[in-house]
Design an enzyme around this catalytic site. Structure first.
Site, short mmCIF file in Angstrom:
data_model
loop_
_atom_site.label_atom_id
_atom_site.label_comp_id
_atom_site.label_asym_id
_atom_site.label_seq_id
_atom_site.Cartn_x
_atom_site.Cartn_y
_atom_site.Cartn_z
N HIS A 1 -2.71 0.17 8.54
CA HIS A 1 -3.15 0.51 6.97
C HIS A 1 -2.33 -0.10 5.73
O HIS A 1 -2.59 -0.11 4.14
CB HIS A 1 -2.20 1.91 6.25
CG HIS A 1 -2.00 3.40 7.40
ND1 HIS A 1 -1.58 4.34 6.94
CD2 HIS A 1 -3.91 3.32 8.50
CE1 HIS A 1 -1.92 5.65 8.66
NE2 HIS A 1 -2.84 4.75 8.88
N CYS B 1 -9.60 -13.10 -8.02
CA CYS B 1 -9.80 -13.72 -6.93
C CYS B 1 -9.31 -14.87 -6.84
O CYS B 1 -10.38 -15.95 -7.49
CB CYS B 1 -10.40 -13.29 -5.87
SG CYS B 1 -10.22 -13.57 -4.32
N1 APR Z 1 14.91 8.92 9.12
C1 APR Z 1 13.47 10.05 9.79
N2 APR Z 1 12.35 10.06 9.62
C2 APR Z 1 12.41 10.84 8.44
C3 APR Z 1 12.69 10.69 7.37
C4 APR Z 1 14.43 9.81 7.56
N3 APR Z 1 15.34 9.38 6.46
N4 APR Z 1 13.07 11.06 6.36
C5 APR Z 1 11.31 11.75 6.34
N5 APR Z 1 11.25 11.81 7.90
C6 APR Z 1 9.91 12.02 8.28
C7 APR Z 1 9.65 13.30 8.05
O1 APR Z 1 10.00 14.45 8.66
C8 APR Z 1 8.54 12.95 8.56
O2 APR Z 1 7.40 13.94 9.64
O3 APR Z 1 8.50 10.76 8.45
C9 APR Z 1 8.36 11.31 8.24
C10 APR Z 1 7.33 11.25 7.05
O4 APR Z 1 5.80 12.15 7.00
P1 APR Z 1 4.70 11.41 6.45
O5 APR Z 1 5.05 11.80 4.54
O6 APR Z 1 3.39 11.80 6.63
O7 APR Z 1 4.06 9.52 6.86
P2 APR Z 1 2.63 9.13 7.90
O8 APR Z 1 3.61 9.98 9.11
O9 APR Z 1 3.93 7.58 7.40
O10 APR Z 1 1.77 8.83 6.81
C11 APR Z 1 0.70 9.08 8.11
O11 APR Z 1 -0.52 9.50 5.92
O12 APR Z 1 -1.37 9.29 3.43
C12 APR Z 1 -0.97 8.56 4.91
O13 APR Z 1 -1.48 6.32 5.06
C13 APR Z 1 -0.82 7.82 5.17
O14 APR Z 1 0.37 5.83 6.36
C14 APR Z 1 -0.45 7.02 6.19
C15 APR Z 1 0.22 8.27 6.56
#
Ligand code: APR
EC number: 2.3.1.286
Length: 231
Positions: free
Chosen positions: A105, A132
């Site tokens: 990403h 740039c």
């Molecule tokens: N340890 C382990 N897991 C954790 C912790 C922690 N300390 N804190 C949060 N989590 C988990 C949550 O349970 C959740 O499942 O991390 C996950 C975070 O999820 P999201 O916030 O949805 O993040 P992500 O999966 O990276 O999002 C994917 O969405 O908005 C877009 O491009 C953006 O790359 C991002 C993509």
């Protein structure tokens, strides 16, 4: 043994960076669609630039945690047989020492020029429309992949996913595709799949094993287990 580790915002949470789908579904007080779409950038570039400028500064003020370090340790042990695929735009994996890494990403530490297409390293702000460094045009945007845009290096990732023996998803909610489909893809091609998350994500679960807990606890434990079985 070839291993692919897919990481999401949860791995950086204990370093002090907000996840996306945390409190009330807001990302640092913003709806994702107000700051993470090409349409939002077209409508209000200044707000979007300010938002990512703040994220860039926040990342510079935090450090990798034990989970990032454990994955770097695994790379030291098995080299390029480990590929880390991160959805994160922070640079905590590389600062922990991981080299074999794909930022699907994009990266906060790069800008992308809408004029010449280059992706220069960028540590400062973008809101004041700096030129740039390559072509001189003032058309830089954050080099992050927004909703509706094509993630980076999908060919490299898919090749590794179908060929791996072990696939681990760390700290990702598994709702954003194509990343959300990789565990099922790895499993279909014969890999053992594991989820490492604070809480197991919703069904249908493509995982053979789930380890619930904070990333700084469960990732080092899992890496120790893998390295023990590899020795
Ligand atoms: N340890 C382990 N897991 C954790 C912790 C922690 N300390 N804190 C949060 N989590 C988990 C949550 O349970 C959740 O499942 O991390 C996950 C975070 O999820 P999201 O916030 O949805 O993040 P992500 O999966 O990276 O999002 C994917 O969405 O908005 C877009 O491009 C953006 O790359 C991002 C993509």
């Amino acid at each position: 043994m070839r291993i692919v580790v897919l990481t999401g915002a949860g791995i950086s949470e204990e370093s002090g960076l907000a996840t996306f789908r945390g409190a009330g579904g807001l990302w640092e007080g913003h709806r994702v669609e107000d700051v993470a779409t090409p349409e939002a950038f077209e409508l209000d570039p200044e707000t979007v630039q300010r938002f990512y400028d703040a994220r860039r500064r926040a990342v510079a003020s935090v450090a990798p945690n034990a989970a990032h370090q454990a994955l770097a340790r695994l790379e030291q042990a098995i080299g390029d047989d480990l590929l880390v695929v991160t959805q994160n735009i922070d640079d905590l994996h590389e600062r922990a020492g991981t080299h074999h890494l794909v930022h699907m990403h994009g990266e906060l530490r790069r800008a992308r020029c809408l004029h010449c297409g280059e992706r220069p390293w960028w540590d400062g702000d973008l809101v004041d429309r700096p030129p740039c460094p390559l072509c001189g045009q003032r058309m830089l945007r954050p080099d992050v992949v927004w909703f509706g845009e094509m993630p980076y290096d999908l060919d490299v990732i898919e090749e590794a996913v179908v060929a791996c023996d072990v696939f681990a998803a760390v700290g990702t909610s598994g709702v954003v595709y194509p990343a959300a489909g990789y565990a099922a893809m790895a499993k279909a091609f014969g890999a053992r799949t594991i989820e490492l998350n604070l809480w197991a994500t919703d069904a249908p679960l493509p995982f053979d094993e789930i380890r619930e807990g904070r990333a700084t606890v469960v990732v080092p434990e899992w890496v120790d287990d893998i390295m023990g079985s590899h020795a």
